[in-house]
Scaffold this active site. Structure first.
Site, short mmCIF file in Angstrom:
data_model
loop_
_atom_site.label_atom_id
_atom_site.label_comp_id
_atom_site.label_asym_id
_atom_site.label_seq_id
_atom_site.Cartn_x
_atom_site.Cartn_y
_atom_site.Cartn_z
N LYS A 124 0.82 -1.21 0.00
CA LYS A 124 0.00 0.00 0.00
C LYS A 124 0.86 1.26 0.00
O LYS A 124 0.54 2.25 -0.65
CB LYS A 124 -0.97 -0.02 1.17
CG LYS A 124 -1.97 -1.19 1.02
CD LYS A 124 -3.14 -1.07 1.89
CE LYS A 124 -4.21 -2.11 1.56
NZ LYS A 124 -3.72 -3.49 1.44
N LYS A 159 -8.52 2.17 4.90
CA LYS A 159 -8.08 0.77 4.91
C LYS A 159 -6.81 0.61 5.72
O LYS A 159 -5.99 1.53 5.84
CB LYS A 159 -7.86 0.27 3.48
CG LYS A 159 -6.91 1.10 2.61
CD LYS A 159 -6.95 0.59 1.18
CE LYS A 159 -6.13 1.44 0.24
NZ LYS A 159 -6.21 0.96 -1.17
N ARG A 224 -11.50 -6.23 -11.75
CA ARG A 224 -12.26 -6.91 -10.71
C ARG A 224 -13.42 -6.00 -10.30
O ARG A 224 -13.22 -4.99 -9.65
CB ARG A 224 -11.33 -7.25 -9.55
CG ARG A 224 -10.23 -8.23 -9.99
CD ARG A 224 -9.01 -8.19 -9.12
NE ARG A 224 -8.39 -6.88 -9.10
CZ ARG A 224 -7.37 -6.56 -8.29
NH1 ARG A 224 -6.89 -7.45 -7.45
NH2 ARG A 224 -6.86 -5.35 -8.33
N ARG A 232 -15.90 -3.07 -2.82
CA ARG A 232 -14.63 -3.75 -3.07
C ARG A 232 -14.73 -4.63 -4.31
O ARG A 232 -15.68 -5.39 -4.47
CB ARG A 232 -14.24 -4.61 -1.86
CG ARG A 232 -14.13 -3.83 -0.58
CD ARG A 232 -13.97 -4.77 0.61
NE ARG A 232 -15.15 -5.62 0.80
CZ ARG A 232 -15.23 -6.62 1.67
NH1 ARG A 232 -14.19 -6.90 2.43
NH2 ARG A 232 -16.33 -7.33 1.78
N ASP A 272 -2.43 -2.10 -9.08
CA ASP A 272 -3.88 -1.95 -8.97
C ASP A 272 -4.25 -0.54 -9.40
O ASP A 272 -3.71 0.44 -8.87
CB ASP A 272 -4.35 -2.21 -7.54
CG ASP A 272 -4.30 -3.69 -7.19
OD1 ASP A 272 -4.06 -4.52 -8.09
OD2 ASP A 272 -4.50 -4.02 -6.01
N ASN A 282 1.53 -4.30 -5.90
CA ASN A 282 1.61 -5.63 -5.28
C ASN A 282 2.88 -6.34 -5.73
O ASN A 282 3.10 -6.52 -6.93
CB ASN A 282 0.38 -6.45 -5.67
CG ASN A 282 -0.90 -5.85 -5.12
OD1 ASN A 282 -1.30 -6.15 -4.01
ND2 ASN A 282 -1.54 -4.97 -5.89
#
Length: 319
Positions: A124, A159, A224, A232, A272, A282
Site C-alpha cells: 500500500k 483501509k 475486478r 470492493r 492496482d 503488489n
C-alpha cells in the site's frame, strides 16, 4: 533449470486459478524441474548455508492428485532460481523469510522477487513514491487528520496497511456516518497507521490488476468489478474478474514504473488501478495469470517464465 518455489502448502492450492501453479505448469512444460517448500522449511545454522526441506514434484495433469513428490534437503544456493511466492499477509514470519532468503543470496542464490525489494515495497505504501499517478491519499494514525480529509473530499475509503483481499476496507460517504467508530477500529485509538483515499467512482468499472513482468506490461489486465452493492472489487470479496486490454493510461503507468521496479529486482509486479489512478503496487505474490489466460488466450505464465529464464541467465553471468 531447477526452480524452487517458496510458497504456501501445495495442499492449499486451488489449481484451477492459482498463479503459482500456472508458473509451475509452464516451467515443467519447458523441461525445468520443479521444487517446492514453505517459508517455515528454511533453516540456517552457523558454519553452514541456508537450506530447506523441499518437495521435488512432478505435475500429473490430474485435477485432484495433481502432483507426485519425493522429499529432499537442499542448500538454497544450489537451485538455479528461487521464486518467492508466499501469499500475504506480510507478517513477521514473511519478514524473517526474506532475511533468510537474502542470506541465501549472499551465498550465491538467485531469488525472484529479490528479498530486499519485497521488504522495501510494502504494497500500500509503495505508491507514495509515485504521487503523479495516484489520487488524493492520506497516511496517518491521527484521527483529526482523517476527519479533515473527509471534510475536504466528502467520500472516502479507509483501509489498514496490512490488509489483503479487501479485508478491513470501509467507505464513508458525505454524511460521515460511523466515521469515528471506523477510525477507532482501524487505527486502534492512534496506535496503528492507516491509509485514507478519496473514493474513485470509476470502481464501478473495476479495480484493474495490471501485471508487469520484467519491466514490461502484460497487454491484458483483469478488471475486478464489485458485485451486489459492494465497494470492493477484490475477487476474495466477491468481485467479478473481467479480462480486458490495458488502456492507454494503464500502459503509461506500467511503462513508467516497470523499468524502475525491475531494476530493483522485482521481476513480477501487480499494479492496482482504478480509472486512471494507481492505488497499490503488489509485489509479494501477484495473481490473475489464469483468469487473463482463460479469457483472452494470452499466456501470462509463458511471459513470466521467459522473463525468469532471461533474468536467471543474466544473473549467472554477473556472479
Amino acid at each position: 533449470m531447477d526452480i524452487l518455489f517458496v510458497a504456501d502448502s501445495l495442499e492449499s492450492f486451488k489449481i484451477y486459478k492459482d498463479t503459482t501453479f500456472a508458473m509451475m505448469r509452464e516451467a515443467q512444460r519447458r523441461g525445468h524441474r520443479i521444487i517446492a517448500c514453505e517459508p517455515r522449511h528454511l533453516v540456517w545454522q552457523r558454519g553452514g548455508v541456508v537450506q530447506a526441506a523441499v518437495r521435488r514434484i512432478t505435475l500429473t495433469g490430474d485435477a485432484k492428485a495433481w502432483f507426485t513428490e519425493t522429499a529432499d534437503t537442499v542448500a538454497i544456493k544450489d537451485f538455479d532460481a528461487v521464486v518467492m511466492r508466499k501469499d500475504p499477509p506480510f507478517d513477521s514470519e514473511f519478514f524473517y523469510a526474506t532475511h533468510l532468503l537474502e542470506q541465501a543470496e549472499r551465498e550465491g542464490a538467485q531469488v525472484f522477487n529479490k528479498p530486499r525489494a519485497l521488504r522495501d515495497h510494502p504494497e500500500k505504501l509503495a505508491i507514495l513514491e509515485f504521487p503523479q499517478f495516484i489520487g488524493p491519499t492520506l497516511v496517518t494514525r491521527d484521527a483529526d487528520a482523517v476527519r479533515a480529509f473527509h471534510a475536504e473530499h466528502r467520500d472516502i475509503i479507509l483501509k489498514p496497511l496490512d490488509g489483503m483481499g479487501g479485508m478491513g476496507i470501509f467507505r464513508v460517504k458525505d454524511d460521515g456516518l460511523n466515521l469515528g467508530s471506523i477510525i477507532e477500529t482501524l487505527n486502534k485509538d492512534g496506535a496503528q497507521t492507516i491509509m485514507v483515499q478519496k473514493f474513485l467512482p470509476a470502481i464501478k468499472d473495476g479495480d484493474k490488476r495490471v501485471l508487469v513482468i520484467g519491466g514490461k506490461p502484460v497487454p491484458y489486465c483483469l478488471a475486478r468489478i464489485p458485485q451486489g452493492g459492494e465497494v470492493r472489487g477484490n475477487l476474495a470479496a466477491g468481485g467479478k474478474g473481467v479480462a480486458q486490454p490495458i488502456s492507454a493510461s494503464d500502459r503509461a503507468i506500467a511503462e513508467a514504473l516497470g523499468p524502475i521496479l525491475a531494476a530493483r529486482g522485482l521481476l513480477l509486479v501487480g499494479l492496482d488501478v482504478i480509472g486512471d489512478s494507481l492505488t497499490e503496487i503488489n509485489v509479494t505474490s501477484p495473481t490473475c495469470f489464469q483468469e487473463i489466460a482463460d479469457q483472452t488466450g494470452f499466456d501470462v505464465a509463458a511471459m513470466f517464465i521467459d522473463a525468469l529464464e532471461v533474468a536467471q541467465s543474466e544473473a549467472s553471468r554477473t556472479r
